[in-house]
Design a protein around this motif. Structure first.
Motif, PDB file in Angstrom:
ATOM      1  N   ARG A  42       0.820  -1.217   0.000  1.00 40.06           N
ATOM      2  CA  ARG A  42       0.000   0.000   0.000  1.00 40.06           C
ATOM      3  C   ARG A  42       0.849   1.260   0.000  1.00 40.06           C
ATOM      4  O   ARG A  42       0.614   2.192  -0.789  1.00 40.06           O
ATOM      5  CB  ARG A  42      -0.924  -0.018   1.209  1.00 40.06           C
ATOM      6  N   ASP A  43       1.829   1.322   0.881  1.00 37.79           N
ATOM      7  CA  ASP A  43       2.648   2.530   0.986  1.00 37.79           C
ATOM      8  C   ASP A  43       3.395   2.808  -0.312  1.00 37.79           C
ATOM      9  O   ASP A  43       3.499   3.962  -0.748  1.00 37.79           O
ATOM     10  CB  ASP A  43       3.649   2.401   2.150  1.00 37.79           C
ATOM     11  N   ALA A  44       3.918   1.750  -0.930  1.00 32.40           N
ATOM     12  CA  ALA A  44       4.654   1.931  -2.183  1.00 32.40           C
ATOM     13  C   ALA A  44       3.722   2.411  -3.289  1.00 32.40           C
ATOM     14  O   ALA A  44       4.110   3.264  -4.104  1.00 32.40           O
ATOM     15  CB  ALA A  44       5.329   0.622  -2.589  1.00 32.40           C
ATOM     16  N   GLU A  45       2.500   1.903  -3.334  1.00 30.33           N
ATOM     17  CA  GLU A  45       1.570   2.310  -4.386  1.00 30.33           C
ATOM     18  C   GLU A  45       1.084   3.740  -4.181  1.00 30.33           C
ATOM     19  O   GLU A  45       0.892   4.482  -5.144  1.00 30.33           O
ATOM     20  CB  GLU A  45       0.392   1.340  -4.467  1.00 30.33           C
ATOM     21  N   VAL A  46       0.881   4.145  -2.942  1.00 36.69           N
ATOM     22  CA  VAL A  46       0.526   5.537  -2.670  1.00 36.69           C
ATOM     23  C   VAL A  46       1.666   6.454  -3.096  1.00 36.69           C
ATOM     24  O   VAL A  46       1.452   7.483  -3.744  1.00 36.69           O
ATOM     25  CB  VAL A  46       0.183   5.736  -1.180  1.00 36.69           C
ATOM     26  N   ALA A  47       2.909   6.071  -2.755  1.00 36.81           N
ATOM     27  CA  ALA A  47       4.074   6.883  -3.132  1.00 36.81           C
ATOM     28  C   ALA A  47       4.216   6.972  -4.647  1.00 36.81           C
ATOM     29  O   ALA A  47       4.555   8.030  -5.193  1.00 36.81           O
ATOM     30  CB  ALA A  47       5.344   6.290  -2.510  1.00 36.81           C
ATOM     31  N   ASN A  48       3.953   5.872  -5.342  1.00 42.43           N
ATOM     32  CA  ASN A  48       4.023   5.879  -6.802  1.00 42.43           C
ATOM     33  C   ASN A  48       2.977   6.820  -7.383  1.00 42.43           C
ATOM     34  O   ASN A  48       3.255   7.581  -8.321  1.00 42.43           O
ATOM     35  CB  ASN A  48       3.812   4.464  -7.340  1.00 42.43           C
ATOM     36  N   ALA A  49       1.767   6.780  -6.841  1.00 44.43           N
ATOM     37  CA  ALA A  49       0.708   7.663  -7.333  1.00 44.43           C
ATOM     38  C   ALA A  49       1.067   9.129  -7.107  1.00 44.43           C
ATOM     39  O   ALA A  49       0.847   9.974  -7.985  1.00 44.43           O
ATOM     40  CB  ALA A  49      -0.613   7.323  -6.649  1.00 44.43           C
ATOM     41  N   VAL A  50       1.612   9.431  -5.963  1.00 41.06           N
ATOM     42  CA  VAL A  50       2.028  10.809  -5.676  1.00 41.06           C
ATOM     43  C   VAL A  50       3.061  11.277  -6.703  1.00 41.06           C
ATOM     44  O   VAL A  50       2.971  12.392  -7.241  1.00 41.06           O
ATOM     45  CB  VAL A  50       2.597  10.910  -4.241  1.00 41.06           C
ATOM     46  N   GLU A  51       4.018  10.422  -7.015  1.00 44.98           N
ATOM     47  CA  GLU A  51       5.043  10.776  -8.010  1.00 44.98           C
ATOM     48  C   GLU A  51       4.417  10.993  -9.384  1.00 44.98           C
ATOM     49  O   GLU A  51       4.751  11.963 -10.082  1.00 44.98           O
ATOM     50  CB  GLU A  51       6.099   9.671  -8.078  1.00 44.98           C
ATOM     51  N   ARG A  52       3.509  10.095  -9.795  1.00 44.97           N
ATOM     52  CA  ARG A  52       2.869  10.232 -11.106  1.00 44.97           C
ATOM     53  C   ARG A  52       2.097  11.549 -11.210  1.00 44.97           C
ATOM     54  O   ARG A  52       2.136  12.240 -12.235  1.00 44.97           O
ATOM     55  CB  ARG A  52       1.897   9.068 -11.346  1.00 44.97           C
ATOM     56  N   PHE A  53       1.408  11.915 -10.153  1.00 40.83           N
ATOM     57  CA  PHE A  53       0.569  13.110 -10.216  1.00 40.83           C
ATOM     58  C   PHE A  53       1.382  14.398 -10.081  1.00 40.83           C
ATOM     59  O   PHE A  53       0.969  15.437 -10.601  1.00 40.83           O
ATOM     60  CB  PHE A  53      -0.540  13.033  -9.176  1.00 40.83           C
ATOM     61  N   ARG A  54       2.500  14.334  -9.431  1.00 35.02           N
ATOM     62  CA  ARG A  54       3.391  15.499  -9.427  1.00 35.02           C
ATOM     63  C   ARG A  54       3.946  15.734 -10.829  1.00 35.02           C
ATOM     64  O   ARG A  54       4.054  16.875 -11.282  1.00 35.02           O
ATOM     65  CB  ARG A  54       4.509  15.313  -8.400  1.00 35.02           C
ATOM     66  N   GLU A  55       4.265  14.651 -11.535  1.00 32.61           N
ATOM     67  CA  GLU A  55       4.703  14.774 -12.926  1.00 32.61           C
ATOM     68  C   GLU A  55       3.592  15.337 -13.799  1.00 32.61           C
ATOM     69  O   GLU A  55       3.827  16.180 -14.675  1.00 32.61           O
ATOM     70  CB  GLU A  55       5.123  13.405 -13.463  1.00 32.61           C
ATOM     71  N   LEU A  56       2.383  14.880 -13.560  1.00 31.26           N
ATOM     72  CA  LEU A  56       1.245  15.328 -14.358  1.00 31.26           C
ATOM     73  C   LEU A  56       0.979  16.812 -14.150  1.00 31.26           C
ATOM     74  O   LEU A  56       0.717  17.549 -15.107  1.00 31.26           O
ATOM     75  CB  LEU A  56       0.015  14.502 -13.990  1.00 31.26           C
ATOM     76  N   LYS A  57       1.042  17.251 -12.908  1.00 31.40           N
ATOM     77  CA  LYS A  57       0.856  18.677 -12.630  1.00 31.40           C
ATOM     78  C   LYS A  57       1.942  19.500 -13.317  1.00 31.40           C
ATOM     79  O   LYS A  57       1.661  20.563 -13.903  1.00 31.40           O
ATOM     80  CB  LYS A  57       0.890  18.911 -11.118  1.00 31.40           C
ATOM     81  N   ALA A  58       3.176  19.037 -13.282  1.00 27.49           N
ATOM     82  CA  ALA A  58       4.279  19.751 -13.940  1.00 27.49           C
ATOM     83  C   ALA A  58       4.075  19.812 -15.453  1.00 27.49           C
ATOM     84  O   ALA A  58       4.584  20.729 -16.113  1.00 27.49           O
ATOM     85  CB  ALA A  58       5.606  19.069 -13.615  1.00 27.49           C
ATOM     86  N   ALA A  59       3.322  18.857 -15.998  1.00 25.17           N
ATOM     87  CA  ALA A  59       3.054  18.828 -17.439  1.00 25.17           C
ATOM     88  C   ALA A  59       1.876  19.724 -17.824  1.00 25.17           C
ATOM     89  O   ALA A  59       1.516  19.797 -18.996  1.00 25.17           O
ATOM     90  CB  ALA A  59       2.783  17.395 -17.895  1.00 25.17           C
ATOM     91  N   GLY A  60       1.273  20.392 -16.841  1.00 21.06           N
ATOM     92  CA  GLY A  60       0.232  21.365 -17.139  1.00 21.06           C
ATOM     93  C   GLY A  60      -1.194  20.930 -16.876  1.00 21.06           C
ATOM     94  O   GLY A  60      -2.140  21.644 -17.235  1.00 21.06           O
ATOM     95  N   ILE A  61      -1.382  19.778 -16.230  1.00 24.24           N
ATOM     96  CA  ILE A  61      -2.730  19.310 -15.903  1.00 24.24           C
ATOM     97  C   ILE A  61      -3.057  19.678 -14.459  1.00 24.24           C
ATOM     98  O   ILE A  61      -2.247  19.471 -13.556  1.00 24.24           O
ATOM     99  CB  ILE A  61      -2.853  17.786 -16.101  1.00 24.24           C
ATOM    100  N   ASP A  62      -4.246  20.214 -14.253  1.00 27.74           N
ATOM    101  CA  ASP A  62      -4.649  20.693 -12.931  1.00 27.74           C
ATOM    102  C   ASP A  62      -5.598  19.749 -12.206  1.00 27.74           C
ATOM    103  O   ASP A  62      -5.651  19.754 -10.972  1.00 27.74           O
ATOM    104  CB  ASP A  62      -5.340  22.060 -13.066  1.00 27.74           C
ATOM    105  N   SER A  63      -6.371  18.960 -12.943  1.00 32.00           N
ATOM    106  CA  SER A  63      -7.398  18.110 -12.326  1.00 32.00           C
ATOM    107  C   SER A  63      -7.562  16.819 -13.114  1.00 32.00           C
ATOM    108  O   SER A  63      -7.344  16.793 -14.333  1.00 32.00           O
ATOM    109  CB  SER A  63      -8.759  18.825 -12.297  1.00 32.00           C
ATOM    110  N   ILE A  64      -7.980  15.769 -12.401  1.00 34.47           N
ATOM    111  CA  ILE A  64      -8.422  14.545 -13.066  1.00 34.47           C
ATOM    112  C   ILE A  64      -9.740  14.114 -12.445  1.00 34.47           C
ATOM    113  O   ILE A  64     -10.041  14.426 -11.287  1.00 34.47           O
ATOM    114  CB  ILE A  64      -7.406  13.388 -12.983  1.00 34.47           C
ATOM    115  N   VAL A  65     -10.535  13.410 -13.229  1.00 38.85           N
ATOM    116  CA  VAL A  65     -11.762  12.793 -12.727  1.00 38.85           C
ATOM    117  C   VAL A  65     -11.497  11.297 -12.611  1.00 38.85           C
ATOM    118  O   VAL A  65     -11.197  10.634 -13.605  1.00 38.85           O
ATOM    119  CB  VAL A  65     -12.945  13.087 -13.661  1.00 38.85           C
ATOM    120  N   ASP A  66     -11.557  10.790 -11.378  1.00 34.08           N
ATOM    121  CA  ASP A  66     -11.294   9.380 -11.094  1.00 34.08           C
ATOM    122  C   ASP A  66     -12.613   8.616 -11.156  1.00 34.08           C
ATOM    123  O   ASP A  66     -13.435   8.703 -10.244  1.00 34.08           O
ATOM    124  CB  ASP A  66     -10.659   9.253  -9.702  1.00 34.08           C
TER     125      ASP A  66
END
Length: 314
Positions: A42-66
């Protein structure tokens, strides 16, 4: 001003910014990890998601619909843990995908709608995270059982004003059948996203959906087995030339974790199926084909904002 609940707290709809309208965070087999938590980190998957979304924000995306429903292993607490560590809005959903619980098959549309409304008005799974969109699915066609789910979602929409986003099968043109059910229930079709429409290059079918007021989800970029990126881009270009930029939203339908196949396998058959594909590849390709910045802004910012721009019950 309309307030939209997210996994990290409410925002104004004008703060959505550039939005990917059909994504997932964690897709998991319901009940498995609660029973056998040692099957995943669980902890590793949460950390991976945080990394992916920080990259996404840096790429210019502000929101996602889950659009992860209960039959896809929705977990509001875990998504909230991710959302509170990133500067990215995550709107969660209520509703069902293609595998609704057996219990639902014994319930009426109104009884199911009561449960969906609770997710929207009180919170998901006993948390303070409220759903901001209703997810519904049809594949291959609208049958009697599926119609109960669609009507439950439609009645939830009418009671809460929350928009609807769907999963469809373009081979059967089920988006039009969904619209028929929604229209019969008095749904505001302008607040409906007919998802996975981008699997089709039939501009006639797609324009018929938009002509009835709904937005179409060009939302499986990176899944090349149904239509490759070039074909998906070509379809959007044609629709923009036809004047339909205000009827489309873009996305990938990807995830940070999905237990239906190993990560290595998904990377092999779909190397572009990741959150950055639209920012890095699709938008540049659209610009190269003559799609204007105004049209891109419509698909990425204005259309998502408009879908969420009302919340009054009918």
């Amino acid at each position: 001003m309309v307030t939209i609940p997210t996994a990290a707290g409410a925002i104004e709809h004008t703060d959505l910014g550039a939005t990917l309208m059909h994504e997932h965070v964690f897709i998991r087999s319901p009940g498995v990890y609660e029973a056998w938590p040692e099957l995943w980190d669980r902890d590793a998957e949460v950390a991976n998601a945080v990394e992916r979304f920080r990259e996404l924000k840096a790429a210019g995306i502000d929101s996602i619909v889950d659009l992860t429903t209960i039959d896809l292993g929705r977990d509001a607490a875990m998504v909230s843990e991710v959302a509170r560590q990133v500067d990215l809005n995550i709107v969660m959903c209520t509703g069902v995908w293609r595998q609704p619980p057996n219990l639902f098959k014994q319930m009426t549309s109104d009884a199911i709608a009561d449960l969906f409304v609770r997710d929207i008005e009180q919170g998901i799974e006993g948390s303070d995270v409220r759903a901001g969109v209703i997810k519904l699915a049809t594949q291959p066609t609208v049958d009697a059982e599926n119609e109960i789910m669609l009507r439950a979602g439609a009645r939830t929409h009418r009671r809460t004003g929350v928009p609807i986003s769907t999963h469809t099968d373009v081979s059967t043109e089920s988006g039009l059948a969904q619209q028929d059910v929604f229209e019969s229930e008095g749904v505001d079709l302008t607040r409906v996203v007919i998802g996975h429409s981008g699997d089709s290059d039939d501009t006639g079918y797609l324009s018929r959906i938009m002509d009835r007021g709904s937005v179409i989800g060009m939302d499986r970029f990176g899944i090349d087995r149904s239509l490759n990126t070039e074909g998906r881009v070509d379809t959007i270009v044609k629709l923009c030339e036809m004047g339909y930029a205000e009827g489309m939203v873009l996305s990938h339908d990807t995830n940070c974790f999905m237990d239906t196949m190993p990560r290595a396998s998904s990377r092999e058959w779909a190397p572009n199926w990741h959150y950055l594909h639209i920012s890095n590849d699709v938008l540049p390709a659209l610009r190269e084909r003559g799609v204007s910045e105004g049209q891109i802004n419509a698909m990425m910012v204005e259309n998502p904002r408009r879908v969420f721009s009302r919340r009054d019950p009918y």
